[in-house]
Design a protein around this motif. Structure first.
Motif: not given
Ligand SMILES: Nc1ncnc2c1ncn2[C@@H]1O[C@H](COP(=O)(O)OP(=O)(O)OP(=O)(O)O)[C@@H](O)[C@H]1O
Ligand SMILES: [Mg+2]
Length: 259
Positions: A51-53, A63-67, A158-167, A74-76
């Motif tokens: 997640n870019g930390l 992530i989803a083809g985007e480096m 985490a769910l409130a973020q409407r994420p595609k991925v949870i780490l 921010r988007k990621v």
């Protein structure tokens, strides 16, 4: 849904220590992956790269083809949610407010600073709290909850973020066995029902075997096993947990005797 692609990643920290050495893995959308390995193997570093930390010294993370890079951080981060061992809640705030902070990734700077939330956010908070079974605790102070309940708040946030991925970095390390079971069941259900990609770092081999689609075993900054729970035999476990320079490792034998 989005896949995570880690390509030949090495990570050297400023002090010169190389925590990851040529790690590659593709994580399928909607899958449930568990990362096992001894302390210091590089599990948290690998998760933080997703997640870019952390940024790789060599190689790339897509992530989803985007480096991943500065431009799309921010988007990621708005799509990739994190769950922590120590929950990372704001203790003096209510459960609902903690959950709403999950919406901040989608808000402007000013909105974040003044904690301004929209009605739409309140609806999301209600929904995710119901999802983790904490509707009746919405206005309790976060620090009044048990560890298991606090972790459920962490998952609701985490769910409130409407994420595609949870780490999740050792999400059950501070919990008793029953609460651990509940948290793992909840994460698994979120993966199955919502199609969210879940990656979990764990120290519990038994939980990994029962909950994972796929287990990645790490040792000394490298992936030493990548397969299904069925493929993770005793010899494989020895490879994952072996300690350098120790020939007859009694502690390793004892630790794995019932694994
Ligand atoms: N910022 C840093 N600077 C220098 N070394 C670091 C840094 N962060 C981590 N390390 C080192 O990198 C190695 C891997 O750390 P990491 O936290 O990824 O391990 P881990 O597998 O998550 O361990 P644990 O199971 O104890 O959480 C460790 O030796 C750690 O000391
Ligand atoms: Mg760690």
């Amino acid at each position: 849904m989005s896949n995570i692609s880690i390509q030949s990643v090495s990570k050297r920290f400023p002090n010169g220590f190389e925590a990851l050495k040529g790690v590659s893995a593709d994580i399928a959308p909607g899958s449930f992956t568990i990362i096992l390995g001894p302390s210091g193997a590089g599990k948290s570093t690998l998760l933080r790269l997703m997640n870019g930390l952390e940024t790789p010294t060599v190689g790339s993370v897509c992530i989803a083809g985007e480096m991943l890079g500065k431009a799309n951080l921010r988007k990621v981060r708005s799509r990739v949610a994190m769950v922590f061992q120590q929950f990372n809640l704001v203790e003096r705030l209510s459960v609902a407010t903690n959950v709403l902070t999950g919406r901040l990734a989608h808000r402007s700077w000013a909105g974040s600073v003044f904690y301004l939330f929209r009605n739409e956010d309140m609806d999301i908070a209600r929904e995710v709290l119901a999802r983790v079974g904490l509707t009746d605790k919405a206005w309790s102070r976060a620090d009044k909850l048990s560890g298991g309940q606090q972790q459920r708040v962490g998952i609701a946030r985490a769910l409130a973020q409407r994420p595609k991925v949870i780490l999740a970095d050792e999400p059950v390390a501070s919990l008793d066995p029953v609460s651990s079971e509940e948290i793992m069941t909840l994460l698994r259900e979120i993966c199955d029902r919502d199609g969210i990609t879940v990656v979990v770092n764990l120290h519990q081999v038994d939980l990994a075997k029962r909950f994972a689609d796929r287990i990645i075993g790490m040792n000394s900054g490298k992936i030493v096993f990548d397969g299904s729970p069925e493929q993770m035999t005793q010899p494989v476990l020895r490879t994952i947990y072996q300690r350098e320079g120790i020939e007859d490792d009694n502690s390793l034998d004892m630790a794995l005797a019932y694994a």
